[in-house]
Scaffold this motif. Structure first.
Motif, mmCIF file in Angstrom:
data_model
loop_
_atom_site.group_PDB
_atom_site.id
_atom_site.type_symbol
_atom_site.label_atom_id
_atom_site.label_comp_id
_atom_site.label_asym_id
_atom_site.label_seq_id
_atom_site.Cartn_x
_atom_site.Cartn_y
_atom_site.Cartn_z
ATOM 1 N N ILE A 59 0.858 -1.183 0.000
ATOM 2 C CA ILE A 59 0.000 0.000 0.000
ATOM 3 C C ILE A 59 0.892 1.231 0.000
ATOM 4 C CG2 ILE A 59 -1.677 1.341 1.318
ATOM 5 C CD1 ILE A 59 -2.889 -1.249 2.280
ATOM 6 N N THR A 60 0.566 2.179 -0.844
ATOM 7 C CA THR A 60 1.327 3.411 -0.924
ATOM 8 C C THR A 60 0.394 4.544 -1.336
ATOM 9 O OG1 THR A 60 3.351 4.406 -1.812
ATOM 10 C CG2 THR A 60 2.018 3.094 -3.337
ATOM 11 N N SER A 61 0.953 5.735 -1.489
ATOM 12 C CA SER A 61 0.133 6.879 -1.901
ATOM 13 C C SER A 61 -0.145 6.804 -3.396
ATOM 14 C CB SER A 61 0.852 8.187 -1.580
ATOM 15 O OG SER A 61 2.017 8.316 -2.395
ATOM 16 N N ASP A 62 -1.138 7.555 -3.836
ATOM 17 C CA ASP A 62 -1.442 7.581 -5.263
ATOM 18 C C ASP A 62 -0.269 8.128 -6.066
ATOM 19 O OD1 ASP A 62 -1.720 10.058 -4.121
ATOM 20 O OD2 ASP A 62 -3.758 10.422 -4.853
ATOM 21 N N GLN A 63 0.463 9.091 -5.494
ATOM 22 C CA GLN A 63 1.611 9.662 -6.202
ATOM 23 C C GLN A 63 2.745 8.648 -6.331
ATOM 24 O OE1 GLN A 63 1.540 12.656 -7.760
ATOM 25 N NE2 GLN A 63 -0.616 12.588 -7.105
ATOM 26 N N ASN A 64 3.013 7.897 -5.283
ATOM 27 C CA ASN A 64 4.036 6.851 -5.358
ATOM 28 C C ASN A 64 3.626 5.749 -6.322
ATOM 29 O OD1 ASN A 64 6.101 7.786 -3.664
ATOM 30 N ND2 ASN A 64 4.999 7.125 -1.826
ATOM 31 N N PHE A 65 2.334 5.445 -6.341
ATOM 32 C CA PHE A 65 1.830 4.441 -7.287
ATOM 33 C C PHE A 65 2.158 4.856 -8.719
ATOM 34 C CE2 PHE A 65 -1.270 2.670 -10.179
ATOM 35 C CZ PHE A 65 -1.434 1.360 -9.752
ATOM 36 N N LEU A 66 1.903 6.120 -9.039
ATOM 37 C CA LEU A 66 2.160 6.605 -10.395
ATOM 38 C C LEU A 66 3.657 6.647 -10.698
ATOM 39 C CD1 LEU A 66 -0.516 9.455 -10.483
ATOM 40 C CD2 LEU A 66 -0.651 7.197 -11.550
ATOM 41 N N ARG A 67 4.486 6.786 -9.672
ATOM 42 C CA ARG A 67 5.933 6.713 -9.893
ATOM 43 C C ARG A 67 6.358 5.281 -10.236
ATOM 44 N NH1 ARG A 67 5.978 10.049 -5.056
ATOM 45 N NH2 ARG A 67 6.469 12.224 -5.609
ATOM 46 N N LEU A 68 5.695 4.314 -9.587
ATOM 47 C CA LEU A 68 6.023 2.913 -9.864
ATOM 48 C C LEU A 68 5.527 2.472 -11.231
ATOM 49 C CD1 LEU A 68 5.191 1.321 -6.380
ATOM 50 C CD2 LEU A 68 7.453 1.710 -7.363
ATOM 51 N N PHE A 69 4.467 3.124 -11.713
ATOM 52 C CA PHE A 69 3.898 2.806 -13.025
ATOM 53 C C PHE A 69 3.912 4.078 -13.870
ATOM 54 C CE2 PHE A 69 2.001 -0.078 -9.936
ATOM 55 C CZ PHE A 69 2.164 -1.320 -10.547
ATOM 56 N N PRO A 70 5.074 4.436 -14.413
ATOM 57 C CA PRO A 70 5.191 5.706 -15.151
ATOM 58 C C PRO A 70 4.296 5.782 -16.391
ATOM 59 C CG PRO A 70 7.156 4.353 -15.428
ATOM 60 C CD PRO A 70 6.349 3.708 -14.358
ATOM 61 N N GLY A 71 3.894 4.632 -16.904
ATOM 62 C CA GLY A 71 3.007 4.647 -18.072
ATOM 63 C C GLY A 71 1.547 4.825 -17.720
ATOM 64 N N ARG A 72 1.240 4.844 -16.447
ATOM 65 C CA ARG A 72 -0.148 4.959 -15.985
ATOM 66 C C ARG A 72 -0.485 6.421 -15.743
ATOM 67 N NH1 ARG A 72 -3.206 1.218 -12.924
ATOM 68 N NH2 ARG A 72 -5.296 2.058 -12.578
ATOM 69 N N GLN A 73 -1.618 6.858 -16.262
ATOM 70 C CA GLN A 73 -2.085 8.228 -16.075
ATOM 71 C C GLN A 73 -2.933 8.329 -14.816
ATOM 72 O OE1 GLN A 73 -1.157 10.778 -18.117
ATOM 73 N NE2 GLN A 73 0.133 9.258 -19.173
ATOM 74 N N ALA A 74 -2.828 9.461 -14.137
ATOM 75 C CA ALA A 74 -3.636 9.679 -12.938
ATOM 76 C C ALA A 74 -5.123 9.666 -13.251
ATOM 77 C CB ALA A 74 -3.259 11.009 -12.284
ATOM 78 N N SER A 75 -5.453 9.929 -14.500
ATOM 79 C CA SER A 75 -6.864 9.961 -14.907
ATOM 80 C C SER A 75 -7.445 8.570 -15.128
ATOM 81 C CB SER A 75 -7.006 10.777 -16.199
ATOM 82 O OG SER A 75 -6.201 10.228 -17.227
ATOM 83 N N SER A 76 -6.590 7.526 -15.099
ATOM 84 C CA SER A 76 -7.061 6.141 -15.274
ATOM 85 C C SER A 76 -7.230 5.500 -13.897
ATOM 86 C CB SER A 76 -6.074 5.346 -16.121
ATOM 87 O OG SER A 76 -5.995 5.867 -17.428
ATOM 88 N N VAL A 77 -8.463 5.424 -13.448
ATOM 89 C CA VAL A 77 -8.778 4.964 -12.096
ATOM 90 C C VAL A 77 -9.183 3.496 -12.115
ATOM 91 C CG1 VAL A 77 -10.321 5.320 -10.137
ATOM 92 C CG2 VAL A 77 -9.493 7.278 -11.440
ATOM 93 N N SER A 78 -8.723 2.748 -11.103
ATOM 94 C CA SER A 78 -9.109 1.336 -10.991
ATOM 95 C C SER A 78 -10.472 1.193 -10.306
ATOM 96 C CB SER A 78 -8.051 0.555 -10.195
ATOM 97 O OG SER A 78 -6.789 0.618 -10.818
ATOM 98 N N ILE A 79 -10.633 1.842 -9.151
ATOM 99 C CA ILE A 79 -11.881 1.782 -8.389
ATOM 100 C C ILE A 79 -12.193 3.175 -7.862
ATOM 101 C CG2 ILE A 79 -13.083 0.751 -6.416
ATOM 102 C CD1 ILE A 79 -11.173 -1.592 -6.551
ATOM 103 N N GLY A 80 -13.441 3.585 -7.972
ATOM 104 C CA GLY A 80 -13.886 4.837 -7.390
ATOM 105 C C GLY A 80 -14.560 4.578 -6.053
ATOM 106 N N LEU A 81 -14.112 5.280 -5.015
ATOM 107 C CA LEU A 81 -14.647 5.081 -3.664
ATOM 108 C C LEU A 81 -15.556 6.244 -3.305
ATOM 109 C CD1 LEU A 81 -11.330 4.011 -1.871
ATOM 110 C CD2 LEU A 81 -12.872 2.628 -3.268
ATOM 111 N N LEU A 82 -16.835 5.968 -3.205
ATOM 112 C CA LEU A 82 -17.827 7.003 -2.921
ATOM 113 C C LEU A 82 -18.397 6.839 -1.522
ATOM 114 C CD1 LEU A 82 -17.563 7.091 -6.045
ATOM 115 C CD2 LEU A 82 -20.027 7.528 -6.144
ATOM 116 N N LYS A 83 -18.425 7.929 -0.779
ATOM 117 C CA LYS A 83 -19.066 7.929 0.523
ATOM 118 C C LYS A 83 -20.337 8.758 0.447
ATOM 119 C CE LYS A 83 -14.890 7.183 3.252
ATOM 120 N NZ LYS A 83 -14.001 7.684 4.327
#
Length: 391
Positions: free
Chosen positions: A200-224
């Motif tokens: 588990i890491t931050s969204d920013q670290n996740f994007l660093r680990l996957f440089p080809g992944r765009q922040a606009s491409s979401v896996s799951i949306g969490l709605l409260k």
């Protein structure tokens, strides 16, 4: 004393007297039933571990409604959708917040052995509580640092040394896809049939680990949902407001979505169900052989009972009595042996394989049914036995 023994024998069920008369046959029958029970216990244990291990992450997600891509098959094979849908969801009355979660597999090196293995990386917004995991929420600020992650201490593999170091407050470094990362905290979800472990890491670290992944491409949306609003009504509003490129699920539906994938859309779920059925059939055949042999060897005695006025119902009751005795006695070793096998499996795989009261009751019921079916088949010849033909 002799009179007491005679009275005791008179009170002893006839079925038990017949079974215990041939002790070697009784032991073979009990061994066969125990084997069938062990087989059913193991298959049910593996099946439960399959569902439990793969729904731990969905269960821990802290959201009322989840958005996923219709192309997603399960959490481990999740597709992505555009982040715009989260912004649009905020326009729906009753939605309090909408946060992205990023999920993907990646190869990483074991800090000790340096061997590569595949782990699931989960990226969340550290400013929002996305998971109902106290260990994660307590340490979430750590992952705000670049290339810092939290490691699943229940992962499959040899991580004892690395875990001990982190517990002592000594960060551990390793390599993920040619990038050095630091393990600064621990949590527990556990390995599954699809993933050896979780990070588990931050969204920013996740994007660093996957440089080809765009922040606009979401896996799951969490709605409260805001307090006072009905989740089902908000879900219906979201379905009509959002496009067809997202699927709207309540948390219960999301967990069911994950379970159904492993139960209905994978070979492994079918194999475990088939294993239970095969164990049941093996037990039916073994018990039938024992009871059939017993009926054949005592057919003249049964015929004598008929000549004395005992009806078929009484004689059938004796055979069913034998079946129930075999079921109970065979279940005892059949329930003890899996305890050791479950322990061995947990140590070898880190899967949640445990004995439960519900499973024990299920197998006992199946054992009873198994033996009763065998008894019903074995009594066919008994019903047609004619005293006149026996002598």
């Amino acid at each position: 004393m002799i009179g007491f023994i005679q009275q005791l024998r008179q009170r002893t069920p006839l079925g038990w007297l017949q079974l215990s008369h041939e002790k070697s046959r009784l032991l073979v029958a009990l061994g066969g039933i125990a084997f069938a029970d062990v087989l059913m216990f193991m298959q049910l244990g593996f099946q439960n571990a399959l569902f439990e291990s793969n729904t731990k992450l969905p269960n821990s997600i802290q959201a009322d409604i989840l958005l996923i891509s219709p192309q997603g098959r399960n959490v481990l094979n999740i597709s992505t959708f555009t982040r715009r849908r989260l912004y649009q969801a905020m326009d729906v009355q009753g939605v309090q917040s909408a946060e992205p979660m990023y999920i993907n597999f990646i190869d990483w090196k074991n800090p000790k052995t340096r061997q590569k293995t595949s782990v699931l990386v989960i990226g969340v917004n550290p400013e929002k509580q996305a998971l109902n995991l106290p260990d994660v929420n307590r340490q979430i600020d750590i992952v705000k640092l670049p290339d810092t992650i939290l490691f699943d201490r229940a992962s499959r593999g040899d991580y004892k040394e690395a875990i001990a170091q982190v517990e002592q407050g000594k960060p551990v470094t390793t390599e993920i896809d040619r990038r050095t990362v630091t393990i600064s905290g621990l949590f527990s979800i556990g390995a599954s049939f699809g993933a050896d472990g979780n990070l588990i890491t931050s969204d920013q670290n996740f994007l660093r680990l996957f440089p080809g992944r765009q922040a606009s491409s979401v896996s799951i949306g969490l709605l409260k949902i805001q307090p006072g609003y009905d989740v089902k009504q908000v879900k219906a509003a979201l379905e009509s407001h959002l496009g067809n490129d997202v699927k709207v699920l309540t948390k219960a539906e999301f967990i069911e979505f994950e379970t159904d994938y492993w139960k209905k859309n994978t070979a492994i779920g079918f194999i475990f169900s088939l294993g239970v059925a095969m164990g049941f059939m093996v037990g039916v055949i073994l018990v039938y052989q024992v009871l059939s042999t017993d009926v054949n060897s005592h057919i003249k005695e049964y015929a004598t009972f008929k000549a004395m006025g005992y009806n078929n119902l009484y004689l059938l009751g004796v055979v069913f009595e034998e079946a129930i005795i075999l079921a109970v006695l065979g279940f005892i070793p059949g329930a003890i042996a899996p305890l050791g096998l479950y322990h061995l499996t947990r140590n070898a795989t880190n899967l949640p394989v445990y004995m439960t009261v519900a499973r024990a009751a299920t197998v006992l019921m199946l054992t009873m049914i198994m033996c009763i079916i065998s008894g019903a088949i074995a009594t066919r010849k008994l019903q047609s036995a004619d005293p006149a033909d026996m002598f």
